[in-house]
Design a protein around this motif. Sequence first.
Motif, PDB file in Angstrom:
ATOM      1  N   GLN A  14      23.949  42.612  37.945  1.00 31.48           N
ATOM      2  CA  GLN A  14      24.189  42.404  39.367  1.00 31.48           C
ATOM      3  C   GLN A  14      25.164  43.451  39.880  1.00 31.48           C
ATOM      4  O   GLN A  14      25.891  44.074  39.105  1.00 31.48           O
ATOM      5  N   LEU A  15      25.173  43.630  41.201  1.00 31.20           N
ATOM      6  CA  LEU A  15      26.136  44.531  41.813  1.00 31.20           C
ATOM      7  C   LEU A  15      27.535  43.929  41.726  1.00 31.20           C
ATOM      8  O   LEU A  15      27.702  42.706  41.707  1.00 31.20           O
ATOM      9  N   LYS A  16      28.535  44.792  41.672  1.00 32.17           N
ATOM     10  CA  LYS A  16      29.919  44.342  41.565  1.00 32.17           C
ATOM     11  C   LYS A  16      30.675  44.673  42.852  1.00 32.17           C
ATOM     12  O   LYS A  16      30.706  45.835  43.267  1.00 32.17           O
ATOM     13  N   PRO A  17      31.307  43.677  43.468  1.00 27.94           N
ATOM     14  CA  PRO A  17      32.132  43.944  44.655  1.00 27.94           C
ATOM     15  C   PRO A  17      33.330  44.816  44.288  1.00 27.94           C
ATOM     16  O   PRO A  17      33.648  45.001  43.110  1.00 27.94           O
ATOM     17  N   PRO A  18      34.022  45.350  45.274  1.00 25.34           N
ATOM     18  CA  PRO A  18      35.220  46.155  44.997  1.00 25.34           C
ATOM     19  C   PRO A  18      36.241  45.369  44.179  1.00 25.34           C
ATOM     20  O   PRO A  18      36.429  44.169  44.388  1.00 25.34           O
ATOM     21  N   ARG A  19      36.881  46.022  43.234  1.00 24.80           N
ATOM     22  CA  ARG A  19      37.973  45.487  42.415  1.00 24.80           C
ATOM     23  C   ARG A  19      37.513  44.373  41.469  1.00 24.80           C
ATOM     24  O   ARG A  19      38.333  43.645  40.909  1.00 24.80           O
ATOM     25  N   CYS A  20      36.223  44.236  41.303  1.00 24.17           N
ATOM     26  CA  CYS A  20      35.665  43.211  40.417  1.00 24.17           C
ATOM     27  C   CYS A  20      35.476  43.798  39.020  1.00 24.17           C
ATOM     28  O   CYS A  20      35.092  44.949  38.869  1.00 24.17           O
ATOM     29  N   HIS A  21      35.756  42.984  37.980  1.00 24.94           N
ATOM     30  CA  HIS A  21      35.587  43.437  36.602  1.00 24.94           C
ATOM     31  C   HIS A  21      34.919  42.343  35.769  1.00 24.94           C
ATOM     32  O   HIS A  21      35.020  41.160  36.091  1.00 24.94           O
ATOM     33  N   HIS A  22      34.277  42.761  34.711  1.00 25.20           N
ATOM     34  CA  HIS A  22      33.598  41.818  33.819  1.00 25.20           C
ATOM     35  C   HIS A  22      34.566  41.322  32.752  1.00 25.20           C
ATOM     36  O   HIS A  22      35.271  42.109  32.121  1.00 25.20           O
ATOM     37  N   CYS A  23      34.621  40.006  32.562  1.00 27.52           N
ATOM     38  CA  CYS A  23      35.464  39.406  31.525  1.00 27.52           C
ATOM     39  C   CYS A  23      34.597  39.030  30.328  1.00 27.52           C
ATOM     40  O   CYS A  23      33.679  38.214  30.458  1.00 27.52           O
ATOM     41  N   SER A  24      34.894  39.598  29.180  1.00 25.83           N
ATOM     42  CA  SER A  24      34.111  39.322  27.982  1.00 25.83           C
ATOM     43  C   SER A  24      34.328  37.913  27.468  1.00 25.83           C
ATOM     44  O   SER A  24      33.459  37.345  26.809  1.00 25.83           O
ATOM     45  N   VAL A  25      35.494  37.337  27.744  1.00 28.20           N
ATOM     46  CA  VAL A  25      35.781  35.976  27.284  1.00 28.20           C
ATOM     47  C   VAL A  25      35.015  34.955  28.126  1.00 28.20           C
ATOM     48  O   VAL A  25      34.365  34.053  27.609  1.00 28.20           O
ATOM     49  N   CYS A  26      35.093  35.112  29.445  1.00 29.42           N
ATOM     50  CA  CYS A  26      34.376  34.200  30.351  1.00 29.42           C
ATOM     51  C   CYS A  26      32.887  34.515  30.394  1.00 29.42           C
ATOM     52  O   CYS A  26      32.083  33.655  30.763  1.00 29.42           O
ATOM     53  N   GLY A  27      32.521  35.746  30.045  1.00 30.07           N
ATOM     54  CA  GLY A  27      31.115  36.132  30.052  1.00 30.07           C
ATOM     55  C   GLY A  27      30.552  36.324  31.445  1.00 30.07           C
ATOM     56  O   GLY A  27      29.361  36.099  31.674  1.00 30.07           O
ATOM     57  N   ARG A  28      31.385  36.757  32.402  1.00 26.33           N
ATOM     58  CA  ARG A  28      30.913  36.964  33.772  1.00 26.33           C
ATOM     59  C   ARG A  28      31.861  37.909  34.501  1.00 26.33           C
ATOM     60  O   ARG A  28      32.957  38.203  34.020  1.00 26.33           O
ATOM     61  N   CYS A  29      31.425  38.363  35.666  1.00 23.55           N
ATOM     62  CA  CYS A  29      32.274  39.213  36.497  1.00 23.55           C
ATOM     63  C   CYS A  29      33.248  38.349  37.285  1.00 23.55           C
ATOM     64  O   CYS A  29      32.870  37.283  37.794  1.00 23.55           O
ATOM     65  N   VAL A  30      34.490  38.801  37.393  1.00 25.97           N
ATOM     66  CA  VAL A  30      35.547  38.058  38.078  1.00 25.97           C
ATOM     67  C   VAL A  30      36.097  38.902  39.213  1.00 25.97           C
ATOM     68  O   VAL A  30      36.417  40.081  39.020  1.00 25.97           O
ATOM     69  N   LEU A  31      36.205  38.298  40.392  1.00 30.50           N
ATOM     70  CA  LEU A  31      36.702  39.016  41.559  1.00 30.50           C
ATOM     71  C   LEU A  31      38.180  39.366  41.395  1.00 30.50           C
ATOM     72  O   LEU A  31      38.994  38.511  41.054  1.00 30.50           O
ATOM     73  N   LYS A  32      38.499  40.635  41.633  1.00 32.35           N
ATOM     74  CA  LYS A  32      39.868  41.144  41.505  1.00 32.35           C
ATOM     75  C   LYS A  32      40.533  40.612  40.225  1.00 32.35           C
ATOM     76  O   LYS A  32      41.630  40.061  40.245  1.00 32.35           O
ATOM     77  N   MET A  33      39.843  40.812  39.135  1.00 33.48           N
ATOM     78  CA  MET A  33      40.336  40.307  37.848  1.00 33.48           C
ATOM     79  C   MET A  33      41.636  40.991  37.458  1.00 33.48           C
ATOM     80  O   MET A  33      41.748  42.213  37.509  1.00 33.48           O
TER      81      MET A  33
END
Length: 317
Positions: free
Chosen positions: A142-161
């Motif tokens: 999926q596309l990633k919003p600004p400042r969004c990163h993927h968390c390997s622990v949660c298994g998903r992209c997190v906003l302003k992680m």
Amino acid sequence: MHRSGTAMAWNVFKFCTALRGLGSVMILLVLGIVGVTYYALVLCNYGPVLLAATGALDALVALVVLVLFHFLLAMLLWSYFSVVFTDPGGVPPNWRPDVDEESGETAPLSTAEFSDLMNSQQSMALSDTGSPRIRYCRKCNQLKPPRCHHCSVCGRCVLKMDHHCVWVVNCVGALNYKFFLLFLLYTFLETALVTLSLLPHFIAFFSDVEIPGTPGALATTFLTFVLNLAFTLSVLGFMIMHVSLVSGNTTTIEAYEKKTTPFWKYDLGRKRNFAQVFGNNKWYWFIPSYSEEDLRIIPALQGLDYPVRSDFDGQGL
């Protein structure tokens, strides 16, 4: 060589899975530390002093300590469980940017343009801070919003992680970052209060003064002092780091990325940077919640849209 790479990927996967399994254990550990502290400070030391009322000054000191302790404990637990149970922010289904930053257009992307963009991004690794271009997550497809990163622990992209915290068993992101900072603040104040309150008892422990109480109570008091002193010092350092991050409107992840970026487009000045996390309403600054007005007028609190500096021209990033 291929086997080694496969083994490393498998080990990382097992590590992330193990972190997910720490959930209830870490929460019980936090509650256990709180319970031991409560037992040592309230039940073994200042509670009996207040009930005995051997002197007006002693009773007054005990009352002040107990009132402050219970207030800070309530705020600490409120902030803690707000971080634990608040989703840090995920990418909405079928999210697409309102502005095509790639071509500089201000109109929303059409369905055809969006499909072409999705197909083209799957073979490209784009950087959020190194380029104003739209980003794509290969793991989430999926596309990633600004400042969004993927968390390997949660298994998903997190906003302003910011980071994944094992203590709160959750990612710290756009929607719960303020709650995490308040948790740090109240943890520091609480542990500092306990440390100072138990310091005379700790000193007496190594002196020739006879200390009232059972051996178990004395041992618990000693352990509580050491634990709270350690937490006070460690949380203080963590707080100083995050104060610096908030003042520059950046996250822990972005702080490493900024080392190669001479111009940080999200730095709006300390006052506006603070509002991007805590909001404008002063009555809500010290509680894990936001006013409806702040949520409405500050898009950054929703984690999808962030204002940039007025002198940002898209070059050099």
